[in-house]
Design a protein around this motif. Structure first.
Motif, PDB file in Angstrom:
ATOM      1  N   SER A  94      20.365 -37.161 -36.526  1.00  0.00           N
ATOM      2  CA  SER A  94      21.714 -37.667 -36.253  1.00  0.00           C
ATOM      3  C   SER A  94      22.798 -36.597 -36.345  1.00  0.00           C
ATOM      4  N   ALA A  95      22.526 -35.503 -37.057  1.00  0.00           N
ATOM      5  CA  ALA A  95      23.565 -34.486 -37.259  1.00  0.00           C
ATOM      6  C   ALA A  95      24.088 -33.885 -35.956  1.00  0.00           C
ATOM      7  N   PRO A  96      23.239 -33.571 -34.967  1.00  0.00           N
ATOM      8  CA  PRO A  96      23.793 -33.052 -33.710  1.00  0.00           C
ATOM      9  C   PRO A  96      24.741 -34.035 -33.025  1.00  0.00           C
ATOM     10  N   LEU A  97      24.426 -35.340 -33.097  1.00  0.00           N
ATOM     11  CA  LEU A  97      25.318 -36.346 -32.513  1.00  0.00           C
ATOM     12  C   LEU A  97      26.621 -36.407 -33.288  1.00  0.00           C
ATOM     13  N   LEU A  98      26.543 -36.303 -34.621  1.00  0.00           N
ATOM     14  CA  LEU A  98      27.763 -36.258 -35.435  1.00  0.00           C
ATOM     15  C   LEU A  98      28.619 -35.069 -35.042  1.00  0.00           C
ATOM     16  N   ALA A  99      28.005 -33.896 -34.916  1.00  0.00           N
ATOM     17  CA  ALA A  99      28.751 -32.697 -34.515  1.00  0.00           C
ATOM     18  C   ALA A  99      29.412 -32.895 -33.164  1.00  0.00           C
ATOM     19  N   HIS A 100      28.697 -33.519 -32.232  1.00  0.00           N
ATOM     20  CA  HIS A 100      29.254 -33.783 -30.900  1.00  0.00           C
ATOM     21  C   HIS A 100      30.458 -34.707 -30.991  1.00  0.00           C
ATOM     22  N   LYS A 101      30.354 -35.766 -31.785  1.00  0.00           N
ATOM     23  CA  LYS A 101      31.454 -36.721 -31.909  1.00  0.00           C
ATOM     24  C   LYS A 101      32.693 -36.084 -32.532  1.00  0.00           C
ATOM     25  N   LEU A 102      32.485 -35.056 -33.341  1.00  0.00           N
ATOM     26  CA  LEU A 102      33.608 -34.364 -33.981  1.00  0.00           C
ATOM     27  C   LEU A 102      34.116 -33.180 -33.157  1.00  0.00           C
ATOM     28  N   CYS A 106      28.718 -25.964 -30.509  1.00  0.00           N
ATOM     29  CA  CYS A 106      27.842 -24.843 -30.884  1.00  0.00           C
ATOM     30  C   CYS A 106      27.562 -24.732 -32.378  1.00  0.00           C
ATOM     31  N   ALA A 107      28.062 -25.639 -33.194  1.00  0.00           N
ATOM     32  CA  ALA A 107      27.750 -25.593 -34.626  1.00  0.00           C
ATOM     33  C   ALA A 107      26.299 -26.003 -34.835  1.00  0.00           C
ATOM     34  N   GLY A 108      25.643 -25.372 -35.810  1.00  0.00           N
ATOM     35  CA  GLY A 108      24.332 -25.838 -36.212  1.00  0.00           C
ATOM     36  C   GLY A 108      24.471 -27.198 -36.856  1.00  0.00           C
ATOM     37  N   ALA A 109      23.421 -28.007 -36.800  1.00  0.00           N
ATOM     38  CA  ALA A 109      23.514 -29.362 -37.347  1.00  0.00           C
ATOM     39  C   ALA A 109      22.138 -29.835 -37.776  1.00  0.00           C
ATOM     40  N   VAL A 110      22.034 -30.333 -39.013  1.00  0.00           N
ATOM     41  CA  VAL A 110      20.739 -30.755 -39.527  1.00  0.00           C
ATOM     42  C   VAL A 110      20.901 -31.958 -40.455  1.00  0.00           C
ATOM     43  N   ASP A 111      19.934 -32.870 -40.419  1.00  0.00           N
ATOM     44  CA  ASP A 111      19.891 -33.986 -41.357  1.00  0.00           C
ATOM     45  C   ASP A 111      19.209 -33.540 -42.648  1.00  0.00           C
TER      46      ASP A 111
END
Length: 320
Positions: A94-102, A106-111
């Protein structure tokens, strides 16, 4: 470029759903006497999501508040860590979707699935990333537990709620506070005390008394360790922000750590237990109380068993 950088918290945020659920509703469903839940847990209400709400939307609300509080551009975030036990999907994370919504391009994103101590694990990992990489890290802890409880199982139905909390870590020595010491631990011999078995959707709490005892043990041991590491006496702690599992649990921990009850955060009263979200939620709600020189002790324990503690020192201005 890697190296060694300072690290401090520069922003706080939180979010809860619109629907506030009071004890009377749950007590009526379970046939409990009026006031039974509050006497046993310290909880008066909790917040539950609506049918169409999703985890990343709740997490995004808290993350956006933290970014706004930090007064930074989304483009400055280099990494997003989402501590959750209730992602939108098992795959993808879910972290990449969270990053997209914010809008964190290009930020790294991990659960990070650390159960109730997930925020502390994310805080320690994020602090290390800031210190070695010199990039800002957004940590969001969020859970929608109302969809995972068995409404007929008293042990879980009375406690859990939905919420999100967030912090921004930056390579700066001039933030609101910084991490002084930390301790993380696990004890897999109690692995099945709280679980959602593979292929199932509802949480099961197999032995509440044992979970209570082990949570007190782990939170106390880790709390003592971080105080010892920093050579800090208990009476120097100005704020104790434990995981809001049950008021009787964290009151027992405070007693064993020789902390004054007056320093203990009690957001459980209105918000219930939202697992990993409770500590950052409490930090954000109580941020107006923190002042220069304050030492804040954080402790948590939960399913796994996972646990930990961290000590924060407030450097300067009040973060309200």
């Amino acid at each position: 470029m890697s190296g060694f950088y300072p690290s401090s918290l520069i922003g706080f945020g939180h979010a809860v759903p619109k629907r506030q659920v009071f004890n009377a509703e749950i007590e009526a469903e379970l046939g409990l006497d009026h006031g039974w839940i509050e006497r046993r847990t310290g909880i008066r209400s909790r917040y539950w999501v609506g049918e169409k709400d999703c985890l990343t939307d709740l997490a995004a609300q808290a993350g956006r508040m933290a970014l706004d509080h930090a007064a930074i551009s989304p483009s400055e975030i280099g990494m997003v860590i989402l501590a959750t036990s209730t992602p939108d999907h098992l795959l993808p994370p879910s972290a990449p979707l969270l990053a997209h919504k914010l809008g964190l391009a290009c930020a790294g994103a991990v659960d990070l699935a650390g159960a109730c101590s997930g925020f502390l694990h994310a805080l320690v990992l994020g602090d290390g990333l800031v210190r070695t990489q010199g990039q800002m890290v957004l940590i969001v802890a969020a859970n929608i537990l109302s969809r995972r409880i068995n409404r007929q199982e008293r042990a879980s139905a009375i406690i859990f709620g939905d919420a999100a909390g967030a912090v921004v870590l930056a390579p700066s020595g001039h933030g609101y506070c910084h991490l002084v010491s930390s301790a993380l631990t696990s004890d897999g011999s109690y692995y099945d005390l709280i679980s959602i078995p593979a292929g199932e959707t509802l949480m099961t709490m197999r032995d509440g008394r044992t979970m209570f005892a082990q949570a007190v043990r782990i939170m106390t041991e880790c709390g003592r360790k971080v105080l010892h590491q920093a050579n800090i006496a208990p009476d120097a702690i100005r704020h104790f922000v434990p995981h809001q599992a049950n008021a009787r649990i964290f009151d027992a921990v405070a007693s064993q750590l020789q902390l004054n009850n007056a320093v203990t955060a009690r957001t459980i009263t209105d918000y219930g237990n939202s697992s990993a979200a409770t500590i950052p939620l409490s930090l954000s709600l109580g941020r107006h109380q923190y002042h220069k020189g304050d030492l804040v002790l954080l402790t948590a324990a939960g399913a796994g068993l996972n646990g930990g503690a961290a000590l924060l020192h407030f450097n300067g201005q009040n973060p309200s």
